[in-house]
Design a protein around this motif. Structure first.
Motif, short mmCIF file in Angstrom:
data_model
loop_
_atom_site.label_atom_id
_atom_site.label_comp_id
_atom_site.label_asym_id
_atom_site.label_seq_id
_atom_site.Cartn_x
_atom_site.Cartn_y
_atom_site.Cartn_z
N LEU A 151 27.40 -5.89 3.43
CA LEU A 151 26.76 -7.18 3.69
C LEU A 151 25.91 -7.63 2.53
O LEU A 151 25.71 -8.82 2.32
CB LEU A 151 25.90 -7.08 4.96
CG LEU A 151 26.66 -6.75 6.25
CD1 LEU A 151 25.68 -6.51 7.39
CD2 LEU A 151 27.61 -7.88 6.62
N TRP A 152 25.39 -6.67 1.78
CA TRP A 152 24.50 -7.01 0.66
C TRP A 152 25.35 -7.28 -0.58
O TRP A 152 26.09 -6.42 -1.05
CB TRP A 152 23.54 -5.85 0.39
CG TRP A 152 22.46 -6.19 -0.59
CD1 TRP A 152 22.60 -6.37 -1.93
CD2 TRP A 152 21.07 -6.39 -0.30
NE1 TRP A 152 21.40 -6.65 -2.50
CE2 TRP A 152 20.44 -6.68 -1.53
CE3 TRP A 152 20.30 -6.34 0.86
CZ2 TRP A 152 19.07 -6.92 -1.62
CZ3 TRP A 152 18.95 -6.58 0.77
CH2 TRP A 152 18.35 -6.87 -0.45
N SER A 153 25.25 -8.46 -1.15
CA SER A 153 25.99 -8.83 -2.35
C SER A 153 24.99 -9.13 -3.46
O SER A 153 24.02 -9.85 -3.25
CB SER A 153 26.89 -10.05 -2.09
OG SER A 153 26.11 -11.15 -1.65
N LEU A 154 25.25 -8.59 -4.64
CA LEU A 154 24.36 -8.77 -5.77
C LEU A 154 24.65 -10.08 -6.48
O LEU A 154 25.80 -10.53 -6.56
CB LEU A 154 24.52 -7.62 -6.76
CG LEU A 154 24.21 -6.21 -6.22
CD1 LEU A 154 24.47 -5.18 -7.31
CD2 LEU A 154 22.78 -6.11 -5.72
N SER A 155 23.61 -10.70 -7.01
CA SER A 155 23.77 -11.88 -7.82
C SER A 155 24.28 -11.48 -9.21
O SER A 155 24.36 -10.29 -9.54
CB SER A 155 22.45 -12.64 -7.94
OG SER A 155 21.47 -11.84 -8.60
N GLU A 156 24.64 -12.48 -10.04
CA GLU A 156 25.14 -12.17 -11.37
C GLU A 156 24.08 -11.46 -12.21
O GLU A 156 24.38 -10.53 -12.96
CB GLU A 156 25.58 -13.46 -12.07
CG GLU A 156 26.79 -14.13 -11.40
CD GLU A 156 27.22 -15.36 -12.16
OE1 GLU A 156 26.57 -15.69 -13.18
OE2 GLU A 156 28.20 -16.01 -11.75
N LEU A 157 22.82 -11.89 -12.07
CA LEU A 157 21.75 -11.24 -12.82
C LEU A 157 21.55 -9.80 -12.34
O LEU A 157 21.38 -8.88 -13.16
CB LEU A 157 20.46 -12.04 -12.66
CG LEU A 157 19.21 -11.47 -13.36
CD1 LEU A 157 19.46 -11.37 -14.86
CD2 LEU A 157 18.00 -12.33 -13.06
N GLU A 158 21.56 -9.59 -11.02
CA GLU A 158 21.40 -8.24 -10.49
C GLU A 158 22.56 -7.34 -10.88
O GLU A 158 22.38 -6.16 -11.19
CB GLU A 158 21.25 -8.29 -8.97
CG GLU A 158 19.97 -8.96 -8.50
CD GLU A 158 19.93 -9.14 -7.00
OE1 GLU A 158 18.83 -9.28 -6.45
OE2 GLU A 158 21.02 -9.14 -6.38
#
Length: 528
Positions: free
Chosen positions: A396-403
């Motif tokens: 469910l947890w998706s990282l952003s491009e920066l993360e």
């Protein structure tokens, strides 16, 4: 004076005995203080107990969902989040595509979200599968003749009545015996009234209740969410509404009139004062000005402080968020509050709660649906045999491009640090390069490790005859010590560069990298 004090003490002790003898004080609790009324009948904290409120009807639950936007968000948010990221079955291309095409045809994602919503709202829901197996709805599924699933129809608990067997158990042909389950469901809906066998249903339950529950209508299904959050929901809604009303009344106009009490004592005095107040309010609203008598009247405004109102509203919101397991960033759209607050802890708790919803409501039903779809494909001949699969939900947890970039950078830094550590050990001769390569190959760090390690069924990874980083065989040892030199072409071939047959190197290179100058030519080598 001493005689008077003794008499008062005697009267107090006698009064205490009378109260205890009358049964108004129970000494089973331990300490009793008659002066402060601690532990007595008048102690408000001792005699507090819980009494259940009247349960709302199914119609009232539907009305709350329709007209209370905050309550509708509480019901919808976990259901929509549970199906948003999808799932993986671990099947090969053909079988996986057949399952996904069938689920898309059945509109599974929207239907599963709706079923979870109705289960949270009413306590339970069933999804009737219209299976093409040559039998009716009130008959068990003929698993050997299942051809397809034509449609999935959800029905909430308010229109479904479970029917139990007399012996309290039923043997399912597709799973082990389950005691306490029902065999049939009777549906009385606007879509029709019918009786359906349990093998044709997907059952969604909002938790479970103990055997001695006082709410028999929810015993099989689960408790509706509204019953548990009713008071907290009311406090949150009322606190927000009261804050707006307090803002309207934070500035209170005050009208002063001489001899007002004398005018009220007369017959027409009250009506005269009311007419005067109405005239002043109309003038203030229309003309934005007030005309009063300079000697006998006064009109002022009193402003009230609203400090502490925000804390009360936040307290009500915190309680509602705690009971619903939904963080305020999602429920109210608020940014995380507090020093250095990021909201990561709240989101982690939120995703953990959604994962529980997936495991309790979604996983069992989706497993059963997928198995029926695969069985239908096997019966129709599109699949040769029943494939093995394992259902897992996507994170469910998706990282952003920066993360994601930060994560990859940290991994690269960790890999560089580890490589430098290996290099230090090799320079110290504490490790051999072959041991490092064997470790990297075992961990699948790279697709291909230079020098290559050949897999062996018994001994794991073994080295080839030629080792660029060291010599293990007698022949390699001779080359390393200079007793025998290896043509440069062989070295290049070893590291992956193949030379044409008509090209012969005129210089030689030993294993330590010593070279002799020369030129490339396809002519025979000149004699010295």
């Amino acid at each position: 004076m001493q005689q008077r004090k003794s008499l008062d003490e005697y009267r107090m002790e006698e009064r205490a005995r009378q109260i205890i003898d009358d049964g108004r004080v129970s000494r089973a609790d331990g300490y009793v203080n008659l002066l402060s009324r601690y532990g007595s009948q008048q102690d408000t904290s001792v005699h507090t107990h819980f009494e259940p409120e009247q349960l709302p009807s199914d119609t009232q639950l539907a009305i709350h969902y329709e007209y209370n936007g905050l309550f509708a968000r509480i019901i919808d948010a976990p259901a929509e989040e549970a199906v948003k990221k999808g799932f993986d079955l671990g099947l090969d291309g053909e079988a996986d595509q057949l399952v996904r095409d069938t689920l898309d045809f059945l509109d599974w994602e929207e239907l599963a979200s709706t079923a979870i919503k109705w289960a949270r709202l009413f306590g339970g829901c069933i999804v009737v599968m219209l299976i093409d197996d040559g039998r009716g709805l009130d008959e068990p599924v003929d698993w050997e003749n299942v051809q397809s699933i034509e449609e999935l129809i959800p029905f909430d608990r308010s229109v479904v009545t479970p029917e139990y067997l007399d012996d309290g158990g039923y043997f399912f042909t597709d799973r082990t015996q389950r005691h306490g389950e029902c065999e049939y469901y009777t549906v009385a809906s606007e879509k029709g009234c019918f009786r359906v066998h349990e093998s044709r249903c997907l059952v969604f339950k909002n938790g479970c209740l103990p055997e001695r529950t006082t709410q028999s209508e929810y015993k099989y299904w689960g408790i509706p969410e509204y019953i548990r959050i009713r008071q907290a929901l009311q406090d949150a809604v009322v606190s927000h509404g009261s804050a707006i009303k307090m803002l309207e009344k934070s500035v209170q106009p005050i009208y002063k009139m001489q001899r007002m009490s004398e005018m009220l004592a007369s017959e027409e005095g009250e009506s005269q004062i009311l007419r005067r107040l109405t005239l002043i309010d109309m003038a203030r609203g229309l003309l934005n000005s007030i005309a009063i008598d300079s000697e006998g009247e006064d009109y002022t405004f009193q402003q009230f402080q609203l400090s502490g109102v925000k804390d009360i509203v936040d307290s009500a919101c915190n309680m509602l968020s705690a009971l619903t397991n939904i963080p305020q960033t999602i429920l109210f759209g608020r940014a995380p509050a507090g020093e250095n607050a990021t909201g990561e802890g709240d989101m982690e708790n939120w995703y953990s709660y959604v994962e529980r919803v997936q495991k309790i409501m979604l996983k069992k039903n989706l497993n059963r649906l997928v198995r029926i779809v695969l069985l239908a494909e096997v019966n129709r001949g599109k699949l040769k045999e029943m494939p093995q699969y394992r259902l897992t939900f996507h994170p469910l947890w998706s990282l952003s491009e920066l993360e994601q970039a930060t994560l990859e950078q940290n991994r690269a830094a960790a890999g560089l640090s580890r490589a430098q550590t290996f290099q230090t050990y090799v320079d110290m001769q504490a490790l051999d390069p072959s041991e490092v390569r064997r470790k990297l190959a075992a961990e699948d760090v790279f697709d291909s490790v230079p020098g290559g390690l050949e897999p062996d069924a018994e001994n794991g990874f073994v080295q080839p005859d030629m080792d660029l980083f060291g010599a293990d065989t007698e022949e390699d040892e001779n080359r390393r010590t200079g007793q025998e030199q290896m043509p440069a072409g062989d070295v290049l071939t070893t590291i992956g560069i193949n030379l044409p047959d008509n090209i012969k190197p005129l210089f030689q290179m030993d294993i330590d990298g010593k070279t002799k100058s020369g030129s490339w030519s396809d002519e025979p080598e000149p004699k010295p």
